[in-house]
Design a protein around this motif. Structure first.
Motif, PDB file in Angstrom:
ATOM      1  N   PRO A 148       0.798  -1.230   0.000  1.00 18.36           N
ATOM      2  CA  PRO A 148       0.000   0.000   0.000  1.00 18.36           C
ATOM      3  C   PRO A 148       0.830   1.279   0.000  1.00 18.36           C
ATOM      4  N   ARG A 149       2.154   1.129   0.137  1.00 13.39           N
ATOM      5  CA  ARG A 149       3.024   2.308   0.134  1.00 13.39           C
ATOM      6  C   ARG A 149       3.552   2.611  -1.262  1.00 13.39           C
ATOM      7  N   LEU A 150       3.175   1.770  -2.218  1.00 12.70           N
ATOM      8  CA  LEU A 150       3.576   1.982  -3.614  1.00 12.70           C
ATOM      9  C   LEU A 150       2.330   2.319  -4.411  1.00 12.70           C
ATOM     10  N   LYS A 155       3.763  -1.010  -8.022  1.00 13.42           N
ATOM     11  CA  LYS A 155       2.897  -1.795  -7.143  1.00 13.42           C
ATOM     12  C   LYS A 155       2.420  -3.069  -7.853  1.00 13.42           C
ATOM     13  N   ALA A 156       1.980  -2.911  -9.098  1.00 11.23           N
ATOM     14  CA  ALA A 156       1.501  -4.070  -9.861  1.00 11.23           C
ATOM     15  C   ALA A 156       2.621  -5.090 -10.043  1.00 11.23           C
ATOM     16  N   GLY A 157       3.836  -4.599 -10.311  1.00 10.78           N
ATOM     17  CA  GLY A 157       4.975  -5.497 -10.494  1.00 10.78           C
ATOM     18  C   GLY A 157       5.295  -6.252  -9.221  1.00 10.78           C
ATOM     19  N   LEU A 158       5.310  -5.539  -8.102  1.00 12.36           N
ATOM     20  CA  LEU A 158       5.636  -6.179  -6.831  1.00 12.36           C
ATOM     21  C   LEU A 158       4.584  -7.233  -6.462  1.00 12.36           C
ATOM     22  N   VAL A 159       3.327  -6.914  -6.735  1.00 12.48           N
ATOM     23  CA  VAL A 159       2.258  -7.873  -6.413  1.00 12.48           C
ATOM     24  C   VAL A 159       2.351  -9.118  -7.310  1.00 12.48           C
ATOM     25  N   GLN A 270      13.769 -10.686 -13.221  1.00 11.04           N
ATOM     26  CA  GLN A 270      13.373  -9.872 -14.380  1.00 11.04           C
ATOM     27  C   GLN A 270      12.213  -8.940 -14.018  1.00 11.04           C
ATOM     28  N   VAL A 271      11.239  -9.484 -13.309  1.00 11.00           N
ATOM     29  CA  VAL A 271      10.065  -8.668 -12.963  1.00 11.00           C
ATOM     30  C   VAL A 271      10.472  -7.550 -11.995  1.00 11.00           C
ATOM     31  N   VAL A 272      11.325  -7.884 -11.030  1.00 11.38           N
ATOM     32  CA  VAL A 272      11.747  -6.866 -10.060  1.00 11.38           C
ATOM     33  C   VAL A 272      12.499  -5.740 -10.760  1.00 11.38           C
ATOM     34  N   ARG A 273      13.387  -6.096 -11.672  1.00  7.43           N
ATOM     35  CA  ARG A 273      14.162  -5.045 -12.357  1.00  7.43           C
ATOM     36  C   ARG A 273      13.286  -4.210 -13.281  1.00  7.43           C
ATOM     37  N   ARG A 274      12.507  -4.911 -14.115  1.00  8.98           N
ATOM     38  CA  ARG A 274      11.777  -4.195 -15.169  1.00  8.98           C
ATOM     39  C   ARG A 274      10.458  -3.605 -14.708  1.00  8.98           C
ATOM     40  N   SER A 275       9.784  -4.307 -13.801  1.00 11.94           N
ATOM     41  CA  SER A 275       8.418  -3.891 -13.460  1.00 11.94           C
ATOM     42  C   SER A 275       8.281  -3.327 -12.053  1.00 11.94           C
ATOM     43  N   VAL A 276       9.369  -3.394 -11.251  1.00 11.34           N
ATOM     44  CA  VAL A 276       9.301  -2.778  -9.933  1.00 11.34           C
ATOM     45  C   VAL A 276      10.311  -1.623  -9.843  1.00 11.34           C
ATOM     46  N   LEU A 277      11.596  -1.950  -9.941  1.00 11.11           N
ATOM     47  CA  LEU A 277      12.620  -0.903  -9.768  1.00 11.11           C
ATOM     48  C   LEU A 277      12.507   0.194 -10.824  1.00 11.11           C
ATOM     49  N   ALA A 278      12.370  -0.204 -12.081  1.00  8.92           N
ATOM     50  CA  ALA A 278      12.357   0.817 -13.149  1.00  8.92           C
ATOM     51  C   ALA A 278      11.182   1.789 -12.981  1.00  8.92           C
ATOM     52  N   PRO A 279       9.930   1.308 -12.863  1.00  8.66           N
ATOM     53  CA  PRO A 279       8.842   2.277 -12.694  1.00  8.66           C
ATOM     54  C   PRO A 279       8.891   3.021 -11.366  1.00  8.66           C
ATOM     55  N   LEU A 280       9.372   2.364 -10.304  1.00 12.98           N
ATOM     56  CA  LEU A 280       9.458   3.048  -9.009  1.00 12.98           C
ATOM     57  C   LEU A 280      10.407   4.254  -9.108  1.00 12.98           C
ATOM     58  N   LEU A 281      11.573   4.023  -9.706  1.00 15.78           N
ATOM     59  CA  LEU A 281      12.568   5.097  -9.768  1.00 15.78           C
ATOM     60  C   LEU A 281      12.209   6.142 -10.815  1.00 15.78           C
ATOM     61  N   ALA A 282      11.428   5.731 -11.817  1.00 21.31           N
ATOM     62  CA  ALA A 282      10.954   6.723 -12.783  1.00 21.31           C
ATOM     63  C   ALA A 282       9.957   7.662 -12.097  1.00 21.31           C
ATOM     64  N   ALA A 283       9.094   7.086 -11.271  1.00 18.76           N
ATOM     65  CA  ALA A 283       8.066   7.891 -10.599  1.00 18.76           C
ATOM     66  C   ALA A 283       8.635   8.670  -9.411  1.00 18.76           C
ATOM     67  N   GLU A 284       9.544   8.028  -8.669  1.00 17.47           N
ATOM     68  CA  GLU A 284      10.086   8.651  -7.453  1.00 17.47           C
ATOM     69  C   GLU A 284      11.610   8.516  -7.426  1.00 17.47           C
ATOM     70  N   PRO A 285      12.292   9.278  -8.291  1.00 14.99           N
ATOM     71  CA  PRO A 285      13.762   9.131  -8.367  1.00 14.99           C
ATOM     72  C   PRO A 285      14.453   9.399  -7.034  1.00 14.99           C
ATOM     73  N   GLU A 286      13.806  10.153  -6.170  1.00 13.50           N
ATOM     74  CA  GLU A 286      14.442  10.468  -4.876  1.00 13.50           C
ATOM     75  C   GLU A 286      14.533   9.242  -3.965  1.00 13.50           C
ATOM     76  N   LEU A 287      13.890   8.138  -4.360  1.00 13.92           N
ATOM     77  CA  LEU A 287      13.978   6.915  -3.540  1.00 13.92           C
ATOM     78  C   LEU A 287      15.254   6.113  -3.817  1.00 13.92           C
ATOM     79  N   ALA A 288      16.036   6.542  -4.812  1.00 20.56           N
ATOM     80  CA  ALA A 288      17.224   5.752  -5.196  1.00 20.56           C
ATOM     81  C   ALA A 288      18.136   5.474  -4.005  1.00 20.56           C
ATOM     82  N   GLU A 289      18.364   6.472  -3.181  1.00 24.96           N
ATOM     83  CA  GLU A 289      19.275   6.286  -2.055  1.00 24.96           C
ATOM     84  C   GLU A 289      18.731   5.241  -1.072  1.00 24.96           C
ATOM     85  N   SER A 290      17.428   5.296  -0.867  1.00 26.78           N
ATOM     86  CA  SER A 290      16.795   4.335   0.035  1.00 26.78           C
ATOM     87  C   SER A 290      16.880   2.914  -0.533  1.00 26.78           C
ATOM     88  N   VAL A 291      16.690   2.784  -1.843  1.00 24.98           N
ATOM     89  CA  VAL A 291      16.783   1.467  -2.488  1.00 24.98           C
ATOM     90  C   VAL A 291      18.195   0.910  -2.309  1.00 24.98           C
TER      91      VAL A 291
END
Ligand code: FES
Ligand SMILES: [Fe+2]
Ligand SMILES: [Fe+2]
Lengths: 322, 66
Positions: A148-150, A155-159, A270-291
């Motif tokens: 719920p924090r994504l 979010k769809a990728g992580l689920v 593959q799903v984590v890289r392409r469908s979780v990390l990529a869209p997460l960092l595109a939407a919220e680039p400031e989360l990179a340090e936390s990742v």
């Protein structure tokens, strides 16, 4: 897996204070403890367990007890400060991912799965599974807190991955259930929480990091980073464990858990890289340090546990508490 | 119109296919996968061919105890 045990035994003043509170007492003031030590990690584990399955005879209401939450926050701050001091900060997620995808090979590679593949003995494999049971009997649960924090694609990728971890709708395929099958075949107790008293702080710390990152929205990038670290490194490690188990003559139910992870995590990577990390960092680039923090902190704790296991085994000692 | 099957060709390794799939091998063997996404090995190094097992990854030989 349905039964659950009584409260763990305390390991010092902080865990005593938490256990006292779980028995209905007030929360005594405690001095700060060694951030990675048995006492603090067990105390944190017990605080967190209220958010998962709880303990028999312990009021579920304590999950939101302000005094206990206050103590938990102090423990979390101590733990988090130690982690931040231990791992260098960074914000280059791509470089972290690239590094995780390079596979060190050869007889000189030091690692628990490498050892279990090459030369591990059955008692060592059983100890390894015992340590891992703290997480795997609730596999994917700590990361479910982050859903719920994504939002959107991440979010769809992580689920998608979580759904697979939960067996794709088939309860007997849940990875936690496959882990319990493996434990039974290895003659281990698959009761949830059965081995908490036997594992050191180093084991509890790995799982506590997952819960810490899952429960704090502020650490949602780190939660995804921790998740990515596991999904990216699990497939080759699982393959080594399958080979070690075959060499040791383990039965099919035992082998199945890691066997499933060779294949599943090749996809999850593959799903984590392409469908979780990529869209997460595109939407919220400031989360990179936390990742990056999540990746490095989980690697750091994984190395500490690995050193403990290999160190004990090299000395011919058990890595479990008596 | 039936929904199109989505296939992603990755740069470094497998082809990612959405939805449950059945793969027929040249010898007639059929391999099924019911995952939401299946990674089909294109590098031919997988020990679980036709499914990817990450054998396509770059390997570095470690000389001394790491
Ligand atoms: S593409 Fe991954 S193992 Fe061949
Ligand atoms: Fe899993
Ligand atoms: Fe996975």
């Amino acid at each position: 897996m349905t039964r659950s045990l009584t409260l763990p035994a305390p390991r010092g003043p902080v865990s005593s204070a938490v256990l006292e509170a779980l028995r209905g007492g007030s929360v005594p003031a405690v001095e700060p403890a060694d951030p990675y030590g048995d006492d603090l990690q067990l105390a944190l584990h017990c605080c967190y367990e209220l958010h998962y399955r709880g303990f028999p005879g312990v009021s579920p209401d304590l999950e939101w007890d302000p005094a206990l939450l206050g103590l938990r926050r102090d423990l979390e701050r101590t733990f988090l400060a130690a982690l931040r001091a231990a791992v260098p900060a960074g914000d280059d997620v791509d470089a972290e991912v690239e590094a995780l995808l390079v596979e060190p090979v050869g007889p000189q590679v030091r690692g628990v799965s490498h050892h279990l593949q090459r030369a591990g003995e059955l008692w060592q494999l059983r100890e390894y599974v015992t340590h891992r049971s703290i997480y795997h009997l609730k596999e994917a649960d700590p990361q479910a807190w982050v859903i719920p924090r994504l939002s959107g694609a991440a979010k769809a990728g992580l689920v998608t991955v979580e759904h697979d971890e939960y067996g794709g709708g088939r309860p007997d395929h849940m990875h936690a259930a496959l882990f319990a099958d493996m434990m039974r075949e290895l003659d281990l107790d698959d009761t949830y929480g059965a081995y908490v008293d036997r594992v050191p702080g180093a084991t509890l710390a790995e799982v506590n990091l997952m819960t810490l990152c899952g429960l704090h929205r502020e650490l949602r990038g780190a939660s995804v980073g921790q998740f990515a670290m596991v999904e990216l490194t699990s497939s080759p490690g699982s393959d080594r464990l399958v080979r070690g188990m075959r060499r040791l003559g383990c039965g099919p139910a035992a082998i199945r858990f890691y066997d499933e992870h060779v294949e599943a995590d090749a996809v999850h990577e593959q799903v984590v890289r392409r469908s979780v990390l990529a869209p997460l960092l595109a939407a919220e680039p400031e989360l990179a340090e936390s990742v990056v923090f999540g990746i490095r902190a989980s690697l750091h704790l994984g190395e500490r546990l690995g050193d403990h296991l290999l160190g004990c085994w090299e000395r011919g000692e058990s890595s479990l508490l008596p | 119109m039936p929904e199109r099957t989505h296939v992603t060709l990755t740069e470094e390794g497998p082809a990612l296919v959405t939805g449950p799939v059945e793969v027929e091998l040249p010898d007639g063997e059929r391999v099924r996968s019911d995952r939401p996404v299946t990674a089909l090995c294109l590098c031919r190094r997988s020990r679980r061919y036709p499914l990817c097992d990450t054998s396509h990854r770059t390997k570095v030989r470690v000389k001394e105890e790491s």
